[in-house]
Design an enzyme around this catalytic site. Structure first.
Site, PDB file in Angstrom:
ATOM      1  CG  ASP A  19      -1.889   1.094   1.317  1.00  0.00           C
ATOM      2  OD1 ASP A  19      -2.073   1.770   0.291  1.00  0.00           O
ATOM      3  OD2 ASP A  19      -2.478   1.318   2.392  1.00  0.00           O
ATOM      4  CE1 TYR A  24      -5.034   9.352  -5.355  1.00  0.00           C
ATOM      5  CE2 TYR A  24      -6.510  11.220  -5.090  1.00  0.00           C
ATOM      6  CZ  TYR A  24      -6.279   9.926  -5.517  1.00  0.00           C
ATOM      7  OH  TYR A  24      -7.297   9.229  -6.123  1.00  0.00           O
ATOM      8  NE  ARG A  61      -1.601  10.493   7.087  1.00  0.00           N
ATOM      9  CZ  ARG A  61      -1.878   9.355   6.492  1.00  0.00           C
ATOM     10  NH1 ARG A  61      -2.003   8.248   7.213  1.00  0.00           N
ATOM     11  NH2 ARG A  61      -2.032   9.265   5.186  1.00  0.00           N
ATOM     12  CD  GLU A 122      -5.689  -1.007  -0.813  1.00  0.00           C
ATOM     13  OE1 GLU A 122      -5.799  -1.884   0.049  1.00  0.00           O
ATOM     14  OE2 GLU A 122      -6.658  -0.420  -1.321  1.00  0.00           O
TER      15      GLU A 122
HETATM   16  N1  DCP Z   1      -8.602   8.824  -1.678  1.00  0.00           N
HETATM   17  C1  DCP Z   1      -9.664   9.645  -2.060  1.00  0.00           C
HETATM   18  N2  DCP Z   1     -10.806   9.683  -1.313  1.00  0.00           N
HETATM   19  C2  DCP Z   1     -10.913   8.916  -0.211  1.00  0.00           C
HETATM   20  C3  DCP Z   1      -9.858   8.066   0.174  1.00  0.00           C
HETATM   21  C4  DCP Z   1      -8.697   8.055  -0.577  1.00  0.00           C
HETATM   22  O1  DCP Z   1      -9.556  10.343  -3.063  1.00  0.00           O
HETATM   23  N3  DCP Z   1     -12.028   8.974   0.510  1.00  0.00           N
HETATM   24  C5  DCP Z   1      -7.357   8.830  -2.484  1.00  0.00           C
HETATM   25  C6  DCP Z   1      -6.281   9.717  -1.870  1.00  0.00           C
HETATM   26  C7  DCP Z   1      -5.286   8.784  -1.283  1.00  0.00           C
HETATM   27  C8  DCP Z   1      -5.439   7.556  -2.135  1.00  0.00           C
HETATM   28  O2  DCP Z   1      -6.804   7.525  -2.545  1.00  0.00           O
HETATM   29  O3  DCP Z   1      -3.956   9.292  -1.324  1.00  0.00           O
HETATM   30  C9  DCP Z   1      -5.112   6.292  -1.382  1.00  0.00           C
HETATM   31  O4  DCP Z   1      -5.947   6.173  -0.243  1.00  0.00           O
HETATM   32  P1  DCP Z   1      -5.486   5.472   1.075  1.00  0.00           P
HETATM   33  O5  DCP Z   1      -6.687   5.147   1.873  1.00  0.00           O
HETATM   34  O6  DCP Z   1      -4.530   4.360   0.777  1.00  0.00           O
HETATM   35  O7  DCP Z   1      -4.742   6.593   1.892  1.00  0.00           O
HETATM   36  P2  DCP Z   1      -3.355   7.275   1.668  1.00  0.00           P
HETATM   37  O8  DCP Z   1      -2.521   6.547   0.683  1.00  0.00           O
HETATM   38  O9  DCP Z   1      -3.570   8.735   1.386  1.00  0.00           O
HETATM   39  O10 DCP Z   1      -2.715   7.192   3.112  1.00  0.00           O
HETATM   40  P3  DCP Z   1      -2.145   5.933   3.880  1.00  0.00           P
HETATM   41  O11 DCP Z   1      -0.671   6.164   3.956  1.00  0.00           O
HETATM   42  O12 DCP Z   1      -2.791   5.994   5.221  1.00  0.00           O
HETATM   43  O13 DCP Z   1      -2.493   4.705   3.122  1.00  0.00           O
END
Ligand code: DCP
Length: 629
Positions: A19, A24, A61, A122
Site C-alpha cells: 500500500d 496523492y 498527521r 494497493e
Molecule cells: N482517496 C480519495 N478519497 C478517499 C480516500 C482516498 O480520493 N475517501 C485517495 C487519496 C489517497 C489515495 O486515494 O492518497 C489512497 O488512499 P489510502 O486510503 O490508501 O490513503 P493514503 O494513501 O492517502 O494514506 P495511507 O498512507 O494511510 O495509506
C-alpha cells in the site's frame, strides 16, 4: 456476499499486500520536491472552507490533521501546512496523474509474482514461487549465511517481542532461524523479497510504500496497515491468534457494513476474539451456511482467496458530488453533468481500448438523492445498469436513460410522479458513472477494435428499448442558461476512486448490441437456434492465458475467455476453472450476418478456433514493463 473457501494448504502461500503511503501527496511531492518533509495535503476541487482533504502527509498527521477535515480546519491546527489542489479537468477532479503513478508501481511489483491491482494505490502479490525459489537457493542451515539487507531488519514480526535496542538483531535471528518450520522460512524469504521490491519502487518512482506479508490476503492486508509509513509487517502462522484477538471486527474486509452491524447488535461481538468463541454451527444457524463458515474461518485467520492476476483496473468510474446547496434539482442540470462524466469515462475507455485492447461491457449510473420534504431517508436512489455502447454520445444517452429510470423508481418510493408537478422536490447530491465487466479483445481482431473505436452506425441503431423513459426527459434548448442559474457556484468534489469499485448492478434494461454478446460473460443472452426458436446460453468468465478463445483439451467445444494478465506458470495454474460453453454447431449464423462485413470473417474464424493457429501472446505486463535498456 462472502464466499466460504477452504483454507487448507493455503497456509504455505506467501502473500503480500503493498500500500503506497499518503499516495496523492507523494505524487504531488514528486512534482514539487519542496513539499517533501513538510506538512502537506491534497484537497478536493472545491474551495468551500479550503476544500476537503483527501490525502494527508505524515508530517501533517503529526499535528492532528486528518482526511475528514477541510483545508481551513487543517490550517487552524497546522498553520504551515501546504494545501495542493487535486488536478482539475471538465470542472471536476482529474485523477489521471495518480492512476498513471499507480501503474508505474504495479509494473515494478509485478516482476516477482502474481500481481493483483486492488485499487489506485494497493496491490496484492502472490510471492510463493519466488519465496520457494529463494529458499531452494539456501538449503537447511544456509539461510542464516545470506547477507540480510538493513531495511529487512527493520521489519515488524508479529508475535516477536522485539521492542528496544535489539530489534534488528531479533529480526535477523527470526529471518535466519535454521530450526523454523517451512512455512516460517517461506515467510522469511517473503520478507527479503518484499524489501527488495519496496526499495526498487523507491528507487524508480521516488514513492515509499508499506507492506504486509502473511499466508493469505486477509492477513497481509491487515498487516500492511499496522506500521506505516515505509515499513513492513509479517504475520507468521503462530502469531495469527494473538494478532486477531483484539482487532475490532469492523476492520475486517466485508464486516464494515451490514453483517458487521448484525454481529455487533445481535451478538454483542466487538472483536475478532469475540467472534472466535462461536462455533461454526452456531454461526451457520444465525447467518446461513456460507456466511457462517466464512465467519468461522476469518475468526481463525483462514482465508483461501486467491491473488488474481490483474494489473489493470477492474472498472472505470467518474463521479462528482454536489453537496448542500449545490445539489442538482432539474433534469437539465443532471444532463449537463452526466455529459461531463461521460466525456471523462469515454476518454478512459478509449485509452484502455487502445493501450490494453480491453472493452467494458456494463455501464452503471449511481446517484445519491434526497426528497426536500421527505422524511424517509432510508430510501436510496437505485443504481441502474445497461450494456455499454461505445461512443461518447451513446454513453451520454444511455446514462440519461438510466438516470430517468432510477429517478422514476426513487420517486415511486415516495409516491411522487418523477416528471409531474412535484419534480422540484428531488435533489441529487452525487452522480457517478462506471464501466465494468471489462474483458480483453482476442488478439488479432483488429477490425473488431476499429468497430469499438469508431462511432459506428450499427451501434447507433441499437437504441435503449424503454422509449417511454424519454417522455419526461430533457428538452434541452436552454441548457447552458439553466446550468448557469443553478450550478454557477457548484462546489466540486472528487468522489474518490474506491467508491466506484463495488457496485450493486441492476439488471440490464435493454437488449445487448449483437457485437457485445460475443464478449459477454455472465448470463448474457447469446441467441442460438434450437428447434426453430432461440435459447440463451450461459457464459461464465474463465480467463485463459492465451489471447484467444480456445477449444479445451477435451475438444468438446468449450471456449475459454482470454485473460488480461501475465501468463506465468503459476498464474495459469490458478486460473478459474469455469468456461464459456457453447456448441459451435448450434450458433445461429444469422447473428454473424448482422455484423459489419469487415469483421464477419474474423468472428467466423474466432468461432472455429480449431482451424486457427493460436498465436503465443505476450503477457499484459508487456504494456507496463520498462523496455530493456
Ligand atoms: N482517496 C480519495 N478519497 C478517499 C480516500 C482516498 O480520493 N475517501 C485517495 C487519496 C489517497 C489515495 O486515494 O492518497 C489512497 O488512499 P489510502 O486510503 O490508501 O490513503 P493514503 O494513501 O492517502 O494514506 P495511507 O498512507 O494511510 O495509506
Amino acid at each position: 456476499m462472502p464466499v466460504a473457501k477452504a483454507g487448507s494448504s493455503s497456509d504455505s502461500r506467501v502473500i503480500a499486500h503493498v500500500d503506497l503511503d499518503c499516495f496523492y501527496v507523494q505524487v504531488e511531492q514528486r512534482k514539487r520536491p519542496e513539499l517533501r518533509g513538510v506538512p502537506a495535503a491534497v484537497v478536493q476541487y472545491n474551495s468551500w472552507k479550503g476544500g476537503g482533504l483527501i490525502a494527508v502527509s505524515y508530517e501533517a498527521r503529526a499535528y492532528g490533521v486528518t482526511r475528514s477535515m477541510r483545508g481551513d480546519e487543517a490550517k487552524a491546527i497546522c498553520p504551515n501546512i501546504h494545501l495542493v489542489q487535486v488536478p482539475v479537468a471538465r470542472g471536476k477532479a482529474d485523477l489521471s496523474t495518480y492512476r498513471e503513478a499507480g501503474s508505474e508501481v504495479v509494473s515494478i511489483l509485478a516482476r516477482r509474482g502474481r500481481c493483483e491491482r486492488a485499487s489506485i494505490d494497493e496491490v496484492y502479490l502472490d510471492l510463493t514461487d519466488a519465496a520457494e525459489a529463494l529458499l531452494a537457493e539456501y538449503p537447511p542451515g544456509q539461510l542464516e549465511k545470506k547477507p540480510i539487507d538493513e531495511e529487512a531488519l527493520n521489519s515488524h514480526i508479529s508475535g516477536l517481542n522485539s521492542m528496544g535496542d535489539d530489534h534488528n538483531q531479533r529480526v535477523k535471528e527470526w529471518i535466519s532461524r535454521g530450526d523454523a518450520d517451512r512455512r516460517d522460512k517461506l515467510l522469511a524469504c517473503g520478507v527479503l523479497i518484499v524489501t527488495d521490491l519496496r526499495k526498487q519502487v523507491l528507487q524508480d518512482t521516488q514513492f515509499t510504500c508499506s507492506a504486509g506479508i502473511a499466508h493469505n490476503k486477509m492477513l497481509a492486508k491487515l498487516a500492511s496497515g499496522m506500521h506505516k509509513p515505509a515499513q513492513q509487517t509479517v504475520v507468521p502462522q503462530s502469531a495469527v491468534k494473538e494478532f486477531l484477538e483484539l482487532l475490532p471486527i469492523k476492520k475486517m474486509k466485508q464486516l464494515g457494513g451490514k453483517l458487521g452491524n448484525q454481529l455487533q447488535n445481535e451478538l454483542g461481538i466487538r472483536t475478532v476474539g469475540d467472534l472466535s468463541k462461536y462455533t461454526e454451527q452456531k454461526l451457520q444457524e444465525k447467518f446461513g451456511m456460507n456466511n457462517g463458515t466464512w465467519l468461522w474461518n476469518i475468526a481463525r485467520g483462514i482465508n483461501g482467496e486467491e491473488v488474481e492476476s490483474r494489473l489493470l483496473p477492474k472498472s472505470h468510474g467518474s463521479g462528482k458530488r454536489f453537496p448542500g446547496p449545490q445539489s442538482l434539482r432539474i433534469v437539465q442540470s443532471v444532463e449537463h453533468w452526466i455529459n461531463k462524466l461521460s466525456e471523462d469515462l469515454c476518454e478512459r475507455l478509449n485509452s484502455d481500448l487502445e493501450q490494453n485492447k480491453r472493452i467494458a461491457q456494463t455501464l452503471t449510473l449511481h446517484a445519491t438523492a434526497f426528497i426536500s420534504n421527505g422524511t424517509d431517508s432510508t430510501k436510496k436512489f437505485p443504481s441502474k445498469s445497461c450494456p455499454l455502447r461505445y461512443g461518447q454520445f451513446k454513453v451520454q444517452e444511455d446514462a440519461m436513460t438510466l438516470f430517468r429510470s432510477g429517478l422514476r423508481e426513487y420517486l415511486g418510493f415516495f409516491g411522487v410522479n418523477a416528471f409531474g408537478n412535484k419534480q422540484n422536490e428531488w435533489r441529487i447530491t452525487t452522480l457517478s458513472l462506471s464501466a465494468s465487466k471489462i474483458v480483453c479483445i482476442p488478439s488479432g481482431t483488429s477490425s473488431i477494435l476499429k468497430y469499438f473505436t469508431e462511432d459506428s452506425d450499427i451501434t447507433a441503431s441499437i437504441k435503449p428499448t424503454e422509449e417511454s423513459e424519454r417522455d419526461g426527459g430533457s428538452k434541452l434548448t436552454e441548457v447552458k442558461t439553466l446550468i448557469q442559474e443553478q450550478d454557477a457556484c457548484v462546489l466540486d468534489d472528487n468522489l474518490g476512486t474506491r467508491a466506484l469499485e463495488n457496485t450493486g448492478e441492476a439488471a440490464p434494461i435493454q437488449r445487448m448490441p449483437t457485437i457485445l454478446r460475443f464478449f459477454s460473460p455472465g448470463d448474457a443472452p447469446f441467441p442460438i437456434k434450437k428447434q426453430g426458436c432461440f435459447k440463451s446460453l450461459h457464459f461464465s468468465g474463465a480467463p485463459s492465458s492465451s489471447g484467444l478463445p480456445q477449444l479445451n483439451q477435451r475438444g468438446d467445444g468449450a471456449i475459454k475467455r482470454s485473460a488480461c494478465a501475465n501468463s506465468g506458470s503459476r498464474a495459469e495454474k490458478h486460473l478459474r476453472a469455469d468456461e464459456w460453453k457453447y456448441d459451435v454447431d448450434e450458433i445461429d449464423h444469422s447473428v454473424i450476418d448482422e455484423l459489419p462485413p469487415e469483421i464477419q470473417e474474423e468472428v467466423r474464424d474466432w468461432l472455429h478456433p480449431r482451424s486457427r493457429q493460436v498465436k503465443q501472446r505476450k503477457g499484459i505486463a508487456a504494456y507496463f514493463l520498462p523496455k530493456p535498456s
